[in-house]
Enzyme design. Sequence first.
Site, short mmCIF file in Angstrom:
data_model
loop_
_atom_site.label_atom_id
_atom_site.label_comp_id
_atom_site.label_asym_id
_atom_site.label_seq_id
_atom_site.Cartn_x
_atom_site.Cartn_y
_atom_site.Cartn_z
N HIS A 155 -19.85 -20.90 -19.45
CA HIS A 155 -19.87 -19.87 -18.40
C HIS A 155 -19.07 -18.68 -18.92
O HIS A 155 -18.00 -18.85 -19.49
CB HIS A 155 -19.22 -20.43 -17.13
CG HIS A 155 -19.46 -19.60 -15.92
ND1 HIS A 155 -18.88 -18.37 -15.74
CD2 HIS A 155 -20.21 -19.82 -14.80
CE1 HIS A 155 -19.27 -17.88 -14.57
NE2 HIS A 155 -20.07 -18.75 -13.99
N ARG A 203 -19.54 -10.85 -9.87
CA ARG A 203 -20.47 -9.87 -10.41
C ARG A 203 -21.61 -9.59 -9.44
O ARG A 203 -22.09 -8.47 -9.33
CB ARG A 203 -21.00 -10.33 -11.77
CG ARG A 203 -19.95 -10.18 -12.88
CD ARG A 203 -20.33 -10.90 -14.15
NE ARG A 203 -20.12 -12.34 -14.05
CZ ARG A 203 -20.87 -13.26 -14.63
NH1 ARG A 203 -21.93 -12.91 -15.34
NH2 ARG A 203 -20.58 -14.53 -14.49
#
Lengths: 247, 609
Positions: B238, B258
Amino acid sequence: MSATATFRIWRGDTAGGRFQDYTTPVAAGMVVLDAVHRIQAEQANDLAVRWNCKAGRCGSCSAEVNGMPKLMCMTRLDELPLERPVTIEPMQAFPIVKDLVTDVSWNFAVKRRIAPFRPRPPDAPDGTWRMAQADVDRVMEFRKCIECFLCQDVCHVLRDHQRHTEFIGPRYFVHAAALEMHPLDVEDRTEALRREHAIGLCNITKCCTKVCPEQITITDNAIIPLKERVADKAYDPIRAILRMLGA
Amino acid sequence: MAAAEYQTHEHDVLVIGAGGAGLRAAIEASAAGVRVGVVCKSLLGKAHTVMAEGGIAAALANVDDRDSWRVHFADTMRGGQYVNNWRMAQLHAQEAPARVRELEAWGALFDRTPDGRILQRNFGGHAYPRLVHVGDRTGLEMIRTLQDHGVHQGIDVHMECTVIRLLKDGERIAGALAYERERGRFRLFRAGAVILATGGVGRAYRITSNSWEYTGDGHALAYAAGADLIDMEFLQFHPTGMVWPPSVQGILVTEAVRGEGGVLRNKDGRRFMFADIPPLYKNQTADNEDEGWRYTQGDKSARRPPELLTRDHVARCIVRETKEGRGSPHGGVFLDIAWIREKLPRAEAHIKNKLPGMYHQFKQLAGVDITKEPMEVGPTTHYMMGGVRVDAETQMSTVPGLFAAGECAAGLHGANRLGGNSLSDLLVFGQRAGEFAAQFAKQHRAGPVDREEVDAAARAALAPFERRADQDGGGGPFQLQAELQDFMQDLVGIVRREEEMRRALDRIVELKRRAARTTVVGNREYNPGWHTALDLDCLLTVSEAITRAALDRKESRGAHFRDDYPKKDDAAGRVTTVIRKGSGGDMQVAREPLPEPPAELKAIIEELK
Ligand SMILES: Cc1cc2nc3c(=O)[nH]c(=O)nc-3n(C[C@H](O)[C@H](O)[C@H](O)COP(=O)(O)OP(=O)(O)OC[C@H]3O[C@@H](n4cnc5c(N)ncnc54)[C@H](O)[C@@H]3O)c2cc1C
Ligand code: SF4
Ligand code: SF4
Ligand code: FES
């Protein structure tokens, strides 16, 4: 921060135990659980401790740090005075298993006694419901609970008076509140809260609220509104008479 | 060891694991009217699923009505670089919406749209807002709902109990041997069908978002029982884990940051993601900052910002920035959500409301206020795409009666999993595994187990107590585990090379030898040293499988990146890497052709490319 610190950790099992001192290097940003892990890896491989997420999300690492009920993974060493040993001991309201691990199975049994979620019929033909964000937000606080059982640990009804057979404890009042105030739920738990779950034994000391790592306002937002519901129900006949008399 | 020393339990279906997949499977099997037992290593409700933050991917089309199962299917295949099992990708996309609605009917509460339906958010690789969520604690909502629903159904739960061996009667599964943590006693489970739902393998690496439980037990148990593993080279890093302070390194920073408008910058303040947009995604990616922002705020005409490209790509871009000296002070890059103050009036409250867990996590653990300052982030070992090879419809492995679902099963995600596609995977394939395992168990009663095999496994598990501390320093279990994590991180990490992986294999061989000599102190009661020694066997098997599969795939695809073969190779894109135990007990690697999707699915993929 000093380069090493001493941790006074309770070691023992059902037969008894004692505190033992371990000195280990510490560094910036470390939490109590890091120190315990380091001690476990380097000095005491068989030191029993529960943990999973290391981020305050799973509620596994509950213990009493310098006498305060805490999640070890969220307690930073720089919040503690390291000039003297940091004491770490298991939760006191539950039977000991070993070292920092207690038998919390009672909690899981209590939950089974609380009537489960029962929704109203779906609102739309496709079997779905409509809910306003505001209604969802109202119970969100209760649903944040990570089942760390720290509130159960400090509640005097359980800790000092050991009323585990009658009283379900703050965690389960939070659970009951989450269900009772769920926008879709139609079950009525008020009678059970009074009779089987002994909500009356809570005398609103708010100790539970103070230790909740999820900052759930257990007493004011969950327990008091539930007590009010219970009271309303109990006094219903009198109200009915009053209403008849036009009062 | 006398047989009387095993506490024996009989179930029709035994579920190993109490995360989302295991609980969903148990609920389904129990509803089918069979006796179900669940075992898990931790307490109920503490499995990895509880940590999931971002959401559940399901094409409900509540926020954008252009969404449908077809688009979800195409997104999943594109994300997986077309080595996914197409049938699993299809079933997953088709069934996820119903599985989510079912959760709501069982009491789960998700964030709402203005008209009162389930709200959905943007996530990397998903064309439309698709992730069902509640703030950034979706996993907690999901596991608690399943747990509460499950316990009222009369499922037997054996908590803090670890399976160390699957037992067979001939070819067919017959049960499992486990030890309980509390007293260290062995328990024998007999069952007509067994479902593996043991989650991931992240503890094979030093920097990981995974907890102590994720030692690849299901993978290793299935392998030892003769089942095929596939896709083991595809391990997801990740892009955004915490990097500072050192003690929290690896803890996840959800992609939702995000999704809500957070941007990645290097030390020069540049949004470096704009510099490298892969051709496959060019058409769907914003080419300027303003368009990216508009996308995160729901502007349907805007394309997504490059920060929301797939995880493998974002992770490699971050590695590039840090390697080339443009990283943050502690070896990561900056993730900034505070900047949205320039765009939104009440940005601070908005961030706290949308990302309460992240706010709390950074405030408490790093002393950073994310509403005011950027976070420092870097890649962390996160999710295993590879695992037990299963039949798409039933989730049965290549061993009759042995099923697998969730992270420990493979096929759906191909070379790279999209965010949110795991929680939906657990629900869709957990349900299927439960249904078909119950069906299997109704047709096959639990077969006999071989006592000698059980005794031998129990003896092997106790061996670390019997051995005397080694003179030439075999090393304690924690030390061995740390060594493994170090070299897997360095030699079989985000960027891979033949020569390094060969060295990793040598290290694995050497570590196996030392693990067989490791000793533990204390007694059998709740002894983490002992547990770690036993976990080590699984970690070693899984590490070897990852390394061998990664050596065999001589191309770069999705999460698997080879420095010595940096390009995609069409021929390699048509095969699956299979790992299985050879007749001599050695690990074998085979390449098998991937099944071709039928014409109508191919057409969907082409149309939405
Ligand atoms: C921090 C974080 C955030 C994430 N966020 C998201 C997200 O937003 N959306 C998304 O889709 N995915 C997300 N993921 C991924 C997702 O959470 C996991 O892939 C998923 O929860 C795995 O579920 P599972 O049911 O397969 O297994 P788990 O939830 O991992 O559970 C495994 C279970 O198996 C048990 N077990 C293991 N070995 C044994 C054994 N030997 N014997 C007995 N029991 C055993 C464990 O005790 C546990 O109960 C996230 C992951 C992490 C780490
Ligand atoms: S407020 Fe009630 S439940 Fe909470 S600690 Fe005090 S007595 Fe216990
Ligand atoms: S209410 Fe708070 S203190 Fe109590 S169990 Fe839940 S999270 Fe822990
Ligand atoms: S380890 Fe999960 S709350 Fe501490």
